[in-house]
Design a protein around this motif. Structure first.
Motif, PDB file in Angstrom:
ATOM      1  N   GLN A 274       0.818  -1.217   0.000  1.00  0.00           N
ATOM      2  CA  GLN A 274       0.000   0.000   0.000  1.00  0.00           C
ATOM      3  C   GLN A 274       0.853   1.270   0.000  1.00  0.00           C
ATOM      4  O   GLN A 274       0.329   2.372   0.182  1.00  0.00           O
ATOM      5  CB  GLN A 274      -0.925  -0.022   1.222  1.00  0.00           C
ATOM      6  N   SER A 276       2.772   2.420   2.151  1.00  0.00           N
ATOM      7  CA  SER A 276       2.705   3.114   3.436  1.00  0.00           C
ATOM      8  C   SER A 276       4.107   3.248   4.017  1.00  0.00           C
ATOM      9  O   SER A 276       4.943   2.348   3.864  1.00  0.00           O
ATOM     10  CB  SER A 276       1.803   2.336   4.411  1.00  0.00           C
ATOM     11  N   HIS A 283      -3.042  -2.510   9.386  1.00  0.00           N
ATOM     12  CA  HIS A 283      -2.292  -3.512   8.614  1.00  0.00           C
ATOM     13  C   HIS A 283      -2.247  -4.839   9.378  1.00  0.00           C
ATOM     14  O   HIS A 283      -2.332  -5.913   8.775  1.00  0.00           O
ATOM     15  CB  HIS A 283      -0.861  -3.019   8.352  1.00  0.00           C
TER      16      HIS A 283
END
Length: 415
Positions: A274, A276, A283
């Motif tokens: 993602q 991130s 998560h």
């Protein structure tokens, strides 16, 4: 287009991993350093006491280690055996670890043990992976033992997966029967608490094992285990609460260290996917589901189509009715309907009862017998274990390509 794809790959490979520093530390198969072994001092001490005589060239005790998956059984057995081998001064100790889920026949196992312990340059003994008879493999193993070792510690992981008791009988009686002068100690590991009770009486008499039971980890122990893996990640990428939540979720389910590590690793992978910059509790929750899917895929992914169809029938009945358990007659009806849909020849109801028992042995299903009285006889009821996620088990049960176009409603029990 090809050039652009190559540039994208080069860009990804050319950058440092934004999440992981030493990803191998959160690989499930990673064997930690002794200082990273958490919460198993009592078990290490108990197993060491059983193997203590090996250091002096005596016969180690045979040991059966029980415990659920992810409780550190294999880790402790490997660790203690390695320490024994390294600390023996005038005694030659050899260790061999065998996974009986891979080497599930006696011939495969003894072949693997011989190869593990052999040093062909010293013994002159060749041990091909296959092609020899069981008796020849044993002869070569005993020759290797006599040439190289005073004591051999043989770890049989998932020992209950062996097709029969022949390996245990042969190893436990090898010195008594004059096959070798080496003192052989067997460490048999099983997830099944009552497995040793079902061994042949002659094997139990010969083996005379000491038993060690490994309990599940609690949340604090799991948190400590994960803290010892924190340096798998780059500094600052784990948000506060990620390790605590990973440990708590694993403790709620099974107290399984492998699951806890898998959740943490998958949370990092999910953050990567993602884009991130940090790993968050969101998560972790997403990773928990993936870890559970991985666990069940390992457990039931390799089942035959007949057993998968039986399990799919049970999970479909749960989804349709919301009930907790079903008599095997009802399961059989759903099973035969599903067989018809996917084009598989159904087995007899008696055979399906055997499939149910096997799935209960694997701890996928709960099964119980109920006496219906003189007229009704014995009825077996089965259902999914309450701790399991119905949607996940159902999904994994139906992973075979033949289920691709199946609608759950097509397996409705006939009224």
């Amino acid at each position: 287009m090809d050039d652009e794809s190559g540039d994208v790959a080069a860009e990804i490979f050319g950058k440092p991993d934004p999440i992981f520093e030493q990803k191998s530390l959160v690989d499930v198969d990673h064997v930690p350093q002794p200082e990273r072994i958490v919460g198993r001092d009592d078990e290490i001490r108990a197993l060491s006491m059983q193997l203590r005589s090996a250091i002096d060239g005596g016969s180690p005790e045979n040991v059966v280690i029980y415990g659920e998956t992810g409780t550190g059984k294999s880790l402790v057995a490997k660790h203690v055996s390695k320490v024994a081998e390294s600390m023996a001064e005038d005694v030659r100790i050899g260790t061999a670890y065998i996974d009986c889920s891979d080497d599930d026949t006696e011939t495969q196992a003894v072949s693997h043990i011989a190869r593990k312990l052999n040093n062909e340059d010293q013994t002159g003994v060749s041990v091909p992976e296959m092609g020899l008879s069981k008796s020849v493999y044993y002869t070569r193993l005993y020759s290797i033992l006599d040439e190289l070792y005073d004591v051999a510690l043989i770890i049989l992981d998932e020992a209950d997966m062996q097709a029969d008791d022949g390996l245990l009988m042969s190893l436990s009686r090898s010195r008594e029967t004059g096959k070798t002068d080496c003192r052989v100690g067997v460490i048999a590991i099983s997830n099944k608490v009552r497995w040793a009770e079902n061994l042949n009486d002659r094997v139990k008499s010969s083996l005379q094992p000491r038993e060690l039971n490994f309990h599940s980890y609690d949340a604090n122990q799991l948190r400590s285990i994960l803290e010892h893996r924190r340096d798998a990640f780059r500094g600052g990428v784990l948000e506060d609460g990620v390790i605590q939540l990973s440990a708590a979720l694993a403790a709620q389910d099974h107290g399984d260290a492998r699951q806890a590590i898998d959740i943490l690793r998958n949370a990092g992978m999910l953050a990567q996917q993602q884009d991130s910059e940090t790993v968050t509790e969101k998560h972790v929750r997403g990773a928990r589901r993936e870890a559970e899917k991985d666990r069940f895929h390992d457990l039931i992914g390799g089942l035959t189509i007949q057993k998968k169809t039986t399990l799919a029938a049970v999970t479909t009945l749960h989804k349709q009715t919301g009930r907790d358990e079903f008599p095997t007659g009802e399961i059989y009806t759903a099973y035969t309907n599903l067989c018809q849909v996917i084009g598989v020849e159904p087995r007899t109801e008696r055979r399906v009862r055997d499939f149910v028992r096997n799935l209960a042995f694997l701890d996928v299903l709960d099964a119980r017998k109920e006496n219906q009285g003189r007229a009704g006889g014995i009825t077996i009821y089965a259902g999914l274990q309450p701790a399991h996620d119905l949607e996940i088990v159902h999904e994994i049960a139906m992973t075979d390509d033949r289920f691709a176009d199946v609608d759950d409603s097509e397996t409705t029990v006939s009224k």
